[in-house]
Design an enzyme around this catalytic site. Structure first.
Site, PDB file in Angstrom:
ATOM      1  N   LYS C  64       0.848  -1.193   0.000  1.00 41.38           N
ATOM      2  CA  LYS C  64       0.000   0.000   0.000  1.00 41.38           C
ATOM      3  C   LYS C  64       0.883   1.242   0.000  1.00 41.38           C
ATOM      4  O   LYS C  64       1.918   1.266   0.675  1.00 41.38           O
ATOM      5  CB  LYS C  64      -0.901  -0.027   1.240  1.00 41.38           C
ATOM      6  CG  LYS C  64      -1.967   1.067   1.262  1.00 41.38           C
ATOM      7  CD  LYS C  64      -2.878   0.908   2.486  1.00 41.38           C
ATOM      8  CE  LYS C  64      -3.950   1.983   2.565  1.00 41.38           C
ATOM      9  NZ  LYS C  64      -4.818   1.852   3.763  1.00 41.38           N
ATOM     10  N   SER C 139      -9.733   1.967   2.954  1.00 40.53           N
ATOM     11  CA  SER C 139      -8.856   2.691   2.060  1.00 40.53           C
ATOM     12  C   SER C 139      -7.835   1.834   1.328  1.00 40.53           C
ATOM     13  O   SER C 139      -7.244   2.289   0.355  1.00 40.53           O
ATOM     14  CB  SER C 139      -8.114   3.759   2.870  1.00 40.53           C
ATOM     15  OG  SER C 139      -7.241   3.140   3.813  1.00 40.53           O
ATOM     16  N   SER C 163      -9.942  -0.313   7.120  1.00 40.63           N
ATOM     17  CA  SER C 163      -9.347  -0.120   5.792  1.00 40.63           C
ATOM     18  C   SER C 163      -8.705  -1.351   5.162  1.00 40.63           C
ATOM     19  O   SER C 163      -8.355  -1.330   3.987  1.00 40.63           O
ATOM     20  CB  SER C 163      -8.317   1.011   5.833  1.00 40.63           C
ATOM     21  OG  SER C 163      -8.973   2.259   5.856  1.00 40.63           O
TER      22      SER C 163
END
Lengths: 496, 98, 469
Positions: C64, C139, C163
């Site tokens: 990420k 997210s 997330s």
């Protein structure tokens, strides 16, 4: 700047009481920074003592330096504080280019230490100044301004080498009653932290800084007046001057029917005035909240006690002991405890020499004179206590005179050689052989009939010329006491 | 609370160093008001005698020894700097604000 | 054999037996990326040549883009950090590299991890591989979509309020949010420091256990890292739930829950029951206050964490005549609307006069929520509930209504507030063919137990379908 310069003149302060509280920041003497492993040493190229943590790079996290914690607690202990069994860190949020994370890791409602005090003596009177709190926080970076001051610089350069150095903030109660008292307090505080071994307190390198809150009120009034905060004072002397100016300014304002505005004022050393910040004053809102990246500190009574035991003797106690153990006068004790190194130096020498007052005279006299003249610290020069004692022993044994000794000391100070070696090499031994001196005395009497004549007529001072002649002949090495005695023996009593 | 006032939005924006456009201010006044109204739900609870939880772990006294570790090189420190000069980061003039 | 159809465990075993090389794995995955990435947009940065140069010996990991990687930009999907090159590796990345794993690429996300759909990426939204008109969740939407689409066999995400779990549920993959402090946060760009935690996203529970082994453990660079040694999580992979006490928290099955999601989750629980687990209903009475507390605490911490983006040391720099202007202009231009909204909200919640009413009281609610869990875990071993009240929603459906978007996190934020581990396992497709996630929640450090239950469930469920792209 209508008030500048002459405001303090013509103001009668006698009807007013001055109230001062100080906020002092002291850099702690750790090897690495408070939340990362970067070195704390002074100097170096800009931005070379910096890592992701102290540069505030995204993703970096702080880890507390155990030594910084210990030193902060020891600072509190040295100031008679209570140590909190539970303490935590908070973020103080504000934007400034020298603050890499835009928050300073500090302590808000649960500082490590509170409720302490420091005793000082002002004009012979003992005063106890309350310490509100001592807490641990991090230093900011350094701004270099291109112009003459912050405001008129077209740009600013930033170096983060200092960012993250451990700091203690020491806050006093509003107990100080004069600018002089504030200065004396700071001098004593500096000694205490230096003796405690937690900082080297070099004001010129910024490792001790002071801001002051000051207000005035009519004598007898118990409520506090509106205060101003004075910043940018770079020496103890400047603190006193700035506060003297500010007190007089406030009195002048109040006496002319004005009101004091609560504001921050900068001390302008060159102009000798404090200046208010022109911008719109808005109250700071630091939005403190618990630092989630650091866990709380829990200290056991055993840990606190261990650190208390480790604290060295502090200046006040040491002054007392120097007077008691070595029979020194208060003045000597005061001077010798201006720094721990000096006091240590004295004591080490005094332990090896039977006359402590003589040691004290030499330390306070020649040693401090030369250090000051050379602008050096005690640990930067070659004189050791043992070498000083070596010199004193030569004086005591009559090997060299006092005057010669000063010369020897100066050389010793520069070269680090032993006194005996210097004396030997330069042939400075005192002439104490009676027969040699007797001959020189006879020679002087023979060569100065006028002086002899006037001495015999009762003018005792005339003997000086004869002593001078002997000393000249020996290039100062003749033992002066011996010369005197033999001259008197040869000439008989004056007036005879 | 339904809507934040223009002054509140401007004050908060100034604290946060955000220069908002007029339409952003209007939207935020509305949206922050809604969110805060939702958040005000927690006032239904009697919280007077509840200890706040700042850390879930219960860890204490995490420290590191006072040992110097290598720093970044000056080049690495400055590599992301938008404006650098002579080994420093450079910014325009600083105006004092309160 | 197609590389992208292997599980992580299969690929790892083949690498260990020498039947496959790291370069073949990388090429296989990059071939897949070339085939589907245009439709999915899971990545912000890919670079086949670089990955091949740094191939290592193991399966490469998609990271990420809020986890710092030396040699790769770390942008947090923000204009603010569009050109930020971290001079250091996050601890998880350093650990992966030491064990022979290359960085496969950097995945898309909501800007600074603030969002539930990955639509708040400053660059482009990621699409859900099951239906490219729908969001992948957020997210960590890029990481979940990459794994679901076969562009990666494993990805790291971060979970502050859901997330990892929410996008895992929306994309039909497995996502684990470990106990707070189990995985180092050093190098994870902070959103809300007391809630953030890195975790793996994989296709199977066994893959998840393997990936957790790589990253879990104590880190002296993170003061909030737990000192306990991490076990070998693969030892928990036994299809055995006999006698296991499963709690169904009443508050997670109430109003607002899509009926298909509800039915699917209850069906999954019945499968555990059939395997010998004992199921009972429990109550977490303060659940309804969790989202409110979360949307005070997380923005408050964020407002402080994101203050450092001021245009001085790194990141975007806008012009200004003086420093105050430079700060304000930089921050206004560099942050997107959701980030600004949360900074405003958090600044307000911390500001003078509001701190006690909002922030401090939110921390008190946090205590109540922790106590709810403590009490429940005296009676049951794990909790089972939906990961999200709905399946993946359509792009644009909630972007203009922040409150609706925040409600997506209603079943996930409690876990972050209490610091607990939670696992999302796909349990069914709804009538439109969209995945539904089963969330399993455990007490602190019960990752092993969650993996065991998840594994047992997976065995009972059988292979989960893959999206057709």
């Amino acid at each position: 700047m209508a008030l500048a310069g002459n405001v303090s003149k013509g103001v009668d302060l006698s009807r007013w009481e001055i109230v001062i509280g100080l906020e002092i920041h002291v850099e702690l003497l750790t090897d690495s920074k408070v939340f990362c492993g970067c070195a704390t040493d002074f100097g170096g190229e800009p931005n070379t003592r910096v890592c992701p943590v102290c540069l505030g790079l995204p993703g970096s996290l702080p880890v507390l330096n155990a030594k910084a914690l210990e030193y902060a607690v020891k600072t509190g202990l040295a100031l008679g504080c209570e140590i909190a069994p539970f303490s935590k860190f908070d973020r103080k949020n504000y934007f400034y280019p020298d603050l890499p994370k835009a928050y300073q890791i500090s302590q808000y409602d649960l500082p490590l230490c509170r409720h302490g005090h420091l005793d000082i003596e002002v004009n012979g009177e003992k005063r106890r100044i309350g310490i509100t709190r001592v807490h641990l926080e991090e230093e900011t970076g350094k701004s270099l301004h291109a112009g003459t001051s912050i405001v008129d610089s077209p740009y600013t350069l930033l170096d983060y080498n200092r960012a993250g150095i451990p700091l203690v903030e020491i806050v006093t109660e509003p107990d100080l009653r004069s600018p002089e008292e504030a200065r004396i307090f700071l001098e004593e505080l500096k000694r205490v932290v230096e003796f405690a071994g937690v900082s080297d307190v070099k004001m010129e390198e910024g490792s001790l800084r002071c801001d002051a809150n000051i207000s005035v009120r009519p004598r007898g009034e118990t409520r506090l007046g509106t205060k101003t905060e004075v910043k940018n004072m770079n020496s103890f002397r400047a603190v006193q001057r700035a506060l003297e100016y500010e007190a007089a300014r406030q009195v002048a304002v109040l006496e002319s029917g004005g009101r004091i505005e609560q504001e921050t004022r900068h001390w302008d050393e060159a102009a000798g005035v404090t200046r208010g910040m022109r911008s719109k004053e808005q109250a700071h809102d630091y939005r403190y909240f618990p630092e989630p990246d650091l866990v709380p500190i829990v200290l056991t009574p055993e840990q606190i006690e261990k650190w208390r035991q480790e604290l060295p003797e502090l200046p006040a106690a040491r002054r007392e002991r120097l007077m008691r153990e070595y029979g020194l006068p208060p003045y000597d004790a005061e001077i010798l405890t201006t720094s721990r190194k000096l006091a240590d130096f004295f004591e080490e020498a005094a332990r090896q020499f039977p006359d402590p007052k003589m040691v004290s005279n030499w330390v306070m006299g020649e040693l401090l004179r030369l250090l000051k003249a050379e602008g050096k610290e005690l640990d930067q020069v070659n004189v050791t206590p043992a070498r000083l004692v070596g010199l004193l022993q030569l004086i005591r044994a009559g090997t060299i005179s006092g005057a010669t000794a000063k010369e020897v000391f100066e050389e010793m100070f520069r070269t680090g050689q032993e006194a005996a070696a210097i004396v030997e090499r330069r042939g400075l031994q005192q002439i104490s052989d009676e027969e040699t001196i007797r001959q020189l005395v006879q020679k002087a009497i023979a060569a100065n009939p006028e002086a002899v004549e006037s001495y015999r007529k009762g003018k005792e001072k005339a003997i000086g010329a004869l002593v001078g002649q002997v000393m000249r002949e020996t290039r100062g090495k003749a033992n002066p006491q011996l010369v005197n005695r033999l001259l008197l023996e040869a000439l008989g009593k004056p007036g005879q | 609370m339904e809507k934040l006032s223009q002054e509140q939005v401007e004050h908060v924006a100034r604290l946060a160093r955000l220069a908002l456009r007029e339409e952003e201010k209007a939207i935020f006044a509305e949206q922050l008001g809604q969110i805060l109204a939702y958040a005000a739900k927690i006032r239904e609870l009697d919280l007077a005698n509840v200890e706040p939880t700042a850390h879930v772990l219960g860890l204490t006294n995490v420290t590191r020894p006072d040992e110097v570790r290598p720093s970044l090189s000056q080049e690495e420190v400055l590599q992301n700097g938008p404006e650098v000069q002579d080994g420093y980061f450079r910014v325009p003039r600083i105006v004092e604000e309160g | 054999m197609q590389i992208h159809e292997l599980t992580l465990v299969e690929a790892t075993d083949m690498l260990e037996r020498g039947e496959l090389s790291a370069a073949e794995v990388i090429n296989g995955l990059y071939d897949r990326i070339e085939a589907v990435e245009e439709k999915i947009k899971a990545f912000l940065e890919i670079d086949r040549e670089r990955v091949l140069r740094e191939a290592g010996t193991q399966v490469p990991v998609a990271i990420k883009d809020n986890i710092c990687t030396r040699g790769w930009k770390t942008t947090c999907a923000s204009r603010m950090l569009a050109n930020f090159h971290p001079p250091y590796d996050a601890t998880v990345v350093a650990r992966l590299r030491r064990q022979g794993h290359a960085v496969l690429g950097k995945t898309n996300m909501d800007e600074f991890a603030m969002g539930s759909s990955t639509e708040y990426s400053a660059f482009y939204p990621t699409r859900n591989p099951w239906d490219t008109e729908r969001v992948p969740g957020g997210s960590s939407g890029g990481s979940a979509a990459a794994v679901a689409a076969g562009e990666a066999l494993v990805a790291l995400g971060s979970d502050t309020g859901g997330s990892i779990r929410l996008p895992a549920a929306f994309c039909g993959v497995v996502g684990l949010k470990p106990t707070y402090g189990r995985v180092s946060r050093f190098g994870l760009v902070a959103y809300a420091s007391s809630l953030d935690q890195i975790g793996p996203i994989t296709r199977t529970v066994a893959d998840c256990a393997l990936a957790l082994n790589w990253i879990a453990g104590h880190d002296p660079l993170d003061s909030t890292s737990l000192p306990e040694e991490a076990p070998d999580y693969r030892t928990f992979l036994r299809p055995d739930v006999k006698g296991l006490r499963v709690g169904l928290p009443r508050e997670y099955f109430g109003e607002g829950l899509d009926s298909e999601v509800r039915d699917a989750v209850l069906a999954a629980v019945r499968q555990l029951e059939a395997g010998g687990a004992k199921v009972e209903e429990v109550s977490l009475p303060h659940t309804e206050y969790a989202l409110a507390a979360y949307y005070l605490i997380a923005p408050a911490e964020a407002s402080s964490n994101l203050a450092r983006y001021d245009g001085v040391r790194y990141g975007l720099r806008a012009e200004g005549e003086d420093v105050v202007q430079l700060f304000s202009n930089t921050r206004s231009r560099g942050f997107g609307p959701e980030v600004k909204r949360r900074i405003m909200l958090g600044t307000y919640a911390l500001s003078a006069g509001y701190y006690d009413a909002y922030y401090l009281n939110a921390l008190r609610v946090r205590t109540l929520i922790r106590r709810d869990f403590d009490r429940v875990f005296e009676k049951v071993d794990v909790l089972a509930c939906p990961t999200s009240p709905t399946v993946a929603f359509r792009l644009g459906e909630k972007t203009d209504d922040p409150m609706q978007m925040y409600l997506s996190d209603i079943y996930t934020v409690t876990v972050n507030l209490a610091g607990l581990p939670a696992l999302s396992v796909p349990c069914a497709l709804n009538s439109e063919g969209l995945p539904i996630g089963l969330q399993l929640i455990g007490p602190p450090l019960a990752e092993g137990r969650l993996l065991q239950v998840g594994y047992a469930y997976e065995e009972a469920r059988g292979p989960f379908p893959r999206p057709r792209i």
